[in-house]
Structure formats: structure tokens, C-alpha cells
Design a protein around this motif. Structure first.
Motif, short mmCIF file in Angstrom:
data_model
loop_
_atom_site.label_atom_id
_atom_site.label_comp_id
_atom_site.label_asym_id
_atom_site.label_seq_id
_atom_site.Cartn_x
_atom_site.Cartn_y
_atom_site.Cartn_z
N TYR A 183 0.83 -1.21 0.00
CA TYR A 183 0.00 0.00 0.00
C TYR A 183 0.86 1.25 0.00
O TYR A 183 1.92 1.30 0.63
CB TYR A 183 -0.93 -0.01 1.21
CG TYR A 183 -1.87 -1.20 1.20
CD1 TYR A 183 -3.05 -1.16 0.48
CD2 TYR A 183 -1.53 -2.38 1.88
CE1 TYR A 183 -3.90 -2.25 0.44
CE2 TYR A 183 -2.39 -3.47 1.86
CZ TYR A 183 -3.56 -3.41 1.13
OH TYR A 183 -4.39 -4.50 1.09
N THR A 186 -2.63 5.42 3.56
CA THR A 186 -3.85 5.17 4.32
C THR A 186 -4.70 6.43 4.19
O THR A 186 -4.23 7.54 4.50
CB THR A 186 -3.56 4.90 5.80
OG1 THR A 186 -2.85 3.66 5.93
CG2 THR A 186 -4.86 4.80 6.60
N PHE A 248 -2.47 0.73 -4.39
CA PHE A 248 -3.47 0.33 -3.40
C PHE A 248 -3.38 1.24 -2.17
O PHE A 248 -2.27 1.65 -1.77
CB PHE A 248 -3.25 -1.12 -2.97
CG PHE A 248 -3.80 -2.13 -3.93
CD1 PHE A 248 -4.83 -2.98 -3.53
CD2 PHE A 248 -3.30 -2.24 -5.21
CE1 PHE A 248 -5.34 -3.92 -4.42
CE2 PHE A 248 -3.80 -3.19 -6.10
CZ PHE A 248 -4.83 -4.03 -5.70
N VAL A 249 -4.54 1.53 -1.58
CA VAL A 249 -4.59 2.33 -0.36
C VAL A 249 -5.48 1.62 0.66
O VAL A 249 -6.35 0.82 0.31
CB VAL A 249 -5.13 3.75 -0.62
CG1 VAL A 249 -4.23 4.50 -1.59
CG2 VAL A 249 -6.57 3.69 -1.15
N LYS A 275 -8.59 -0.15 -3.36
CA LYS A 275 -8.75 0.07 -1.93
C LYS A 275 -8.79 -1.23 -1.14
O LYS A 275 -9.11 -2.30 -1.65
CB LYS A 275 -10.05 0.83 -1.68
CG LYS A 275 -11.29 0.00 -2.02
CD LYS A 275 -12.56 0.78 -1.78
CE LYS A 275 -13.82 -0.09 -2.01
NZ LYS A 275 -13.86 -0.68 -3.34
#
Length: 279
Positions: A183, A186, A248-249, A275
Motif C-alpha cells: 500500500y 492510508t 493500493f490504499v 482500496k
């Protein structure tokens, strides 16, 4: 007979020259062995003749004389083997008469150069053989690698199909050794704004600098419009990769965020990133 001095002496790199060198070497070795064998045969024959003369002079032999007679018999057997070896070598040498005639066609200097060139050709052939072996090994390794790549392509096609079925049509831009997404942020959904915190592994510090706008968005609390403006370069960078990918988060909720606000901001984030929602 040597060539005329006006002629140019060319030494093409052919197997014939290598054969000539090998024939001459065989000739030299054979002649040397023949001389050695003939010398040994003469010595042995003289000893046997001497022993026979001694035996004819006496009727009763002593123990030592009997022993000499035994040794003489052994030498006779050895002579027979040596003579057989001489015959074999002579037959081999007799087949080299034509080689002697070839030698007479060259001067000493030309013949020496021929021998040197043939020797170089042998070395070249040895190098060619080694290179051929390495080439075969490399080809085998290449075939194995191509098979592995074929497996990876098939797995990639399968993974892409599964991602599309799950609504995620592109692979992660960053992944660990097991293929799991790594990731980049955030993102906390606050209802009227979004808070973006760094979430990339330490090993990706260098890679982060290559992603357009990635550092600018990290560590900021921004409005929805500002989020879209800053996330745009990151998305465009992802689209230019080969293969095209997505970052990606991790999504975090907030107690003050309504369901409608959460849905709207989640849809906003999904325009730029894939996500993972913490439960």
C-alpha cells in the motif's frame, strides 16, 4: 621439393592441415618406438644366443644355470612380443609414405609455418568446442527460462481475469515477493475532507520518488476537490506503466462520517486507487 620463391605461401585453416600435423606426429612417435623396440630385441637375442652356447657346453646344469635358462625362455617370449609390436608399428608407418612425399613439397620454413598454423587451428578448434558447449548450456537455460516466462504469462492472464471479475482490472504497482499488494497510503474519510497518511514500506522509499505527485499527496488533509487534483498525477503515472497498474490504499472510516459521505468519498478514492477497507 620446395615451392618457387616467387609464389606466395598461403595457409588456409582447413582440416587437411590439421590432419597433416597429426600424421607427422604419429610418424615421429612410431619411428622412435620402432628404434627402441629393435634395440631391445637385439639385446635380448644376444643374451639368448649366449645362454644357448653355454648350455651346449655342459650336460649337467647347476641351479643357477637352470634359473638362467628359465630367464632366457622368458626373454624369448618377450622378443616375440616385441617383434610383433615392431611389425604392427611398421604397418602403421608404411601407410605414411604419402605423408613423406607431401613433406618434400615444402621448404623447411614453409613446413615449420604449416606445423605452427595447424597447431593454432587445433587450439581454435578446442576453443570452438568449449564455446559450443557453453552455447548449448546457455540455450538449455534459455529454453528453461522461456518455459518459466510462459508460466508467468499464463498466471498473469489468469490473475488479470480474476481481478477484473472482482472489479480490479489491473495488477498492483507495488507487490511483495508473494504477489500481495503493497500500500502507498492510508486514506481516512472525514466526510468533508480526506486525510492521507504514508503507508508505503521502507523498501519503497526510492520507488516513491519515481511516482509523479506521490510525495506531494502524502501527509495532507485536503478537500475532495484538492484530493482529486493531487491524486491525478499518481493515477496518470500508473497508466503509463507497462503493464498498466494501480496503487493500493487502506481506507479508514471516521465516527463523524455519515453513510452517504462515506460512500461519496469512497467513490472518489476509487477513481484513483484500488482500496482495502479496514473492518
Amino acid at each position: 621439393m620446395a615451392r618457387e620463391s616467387g609464389d606466395s605461401f598461403l595457409l588456409p585453416m582447413t582440416l587437411a592441415e590439421v590432419s597433416i600435423l597429426l600424421f607427422f606426429l604419429l610418424l615421429f612417435v612410431a619411428v622412435s618406438q620402432i628404434r627402441e623396440v629393435e634395440s631391445e630385441a637385439r639385446r635380448s637375442a644376444a643374451e639368448v644366443e649366449k645362454l644357448q652356447n653355454q648350455m651346449s657346453k655342459v650336460k649337467n646344469l647347476s641351479e643357477s644355470e637352470i634359473q638362467k635358462a628359465i630367464e632366457g625362455a622368458k626373454k624369448e617370449k618377450k622378443i616375440e612380443r616385441l617383434q610383433e609390436k615392431v611389425s604392427n608399428l611398421q604397418r602403421e608407418v608404411s601407410g605414411l609414405d604419402s605423408l613423406i612425399q607431401i613433406r618434400e613439397r615444402y621448404s623447411d620454413d614453409e613446413f615449420d609455418e604449416l606445423v605452427r598454423e595447424a597447431s593454432r587451428n587445433i587450439n581454435r578448434q578446442q576453443k570452438i568446442n568449449r564455446l559450443t558447449e557453453r552455447l548449448e548450456e546457455a540455450q538449455s537455460a534459455l529454453d528453461s527460462t522461456q518455459n518459466v516466462l510462459g508460466d508467468y504469462r499464463a498466471q498473469s492472464i489468469n490473475l488479470t481475469r480474476r481481478l477484473r471479475e472482482a472489479g480490479q482490472g489491473y495488477p498492483p504497482c507495488w507487490a511483495d515477493e508473494e504477489g500481495n499488494p503493497q500500500y502507498i497510503y492510508t486514506v481516512q474519510l472525514l466526510g468533508d475532507s480526506l486525510a492521507v497518511r504514508p503507508n508505503w514500506p521502507n523498501s519503497r522509499e526510492g520507488d516513491l520518488k519515481e511516482v509523479d505527485g506521490a510525495s506531494t499527496l502524502a501527509g495532507r488533509k485536503v478537500s475532495r476537490g484538492r484530493f482529486a487534483e493531487l491524486a491525478g498525477p499518481v493515477l496518470e503515472w500508473s497508466k503509463r506503466q507497462d503493464p498498466e497498474c494501480r496503487h493500493f490504499v487502506v481506507i479508514e472510516d471516521s465516527e463523524r462520517t455519515t453513510k452517504e459521505e462515506f460512500k461519496d468519498e469512497l467513490l472518489l478514492v476509487e477513481r484513483f486507487f484500488y482500496k482495502y477497507i479496514e473492518r
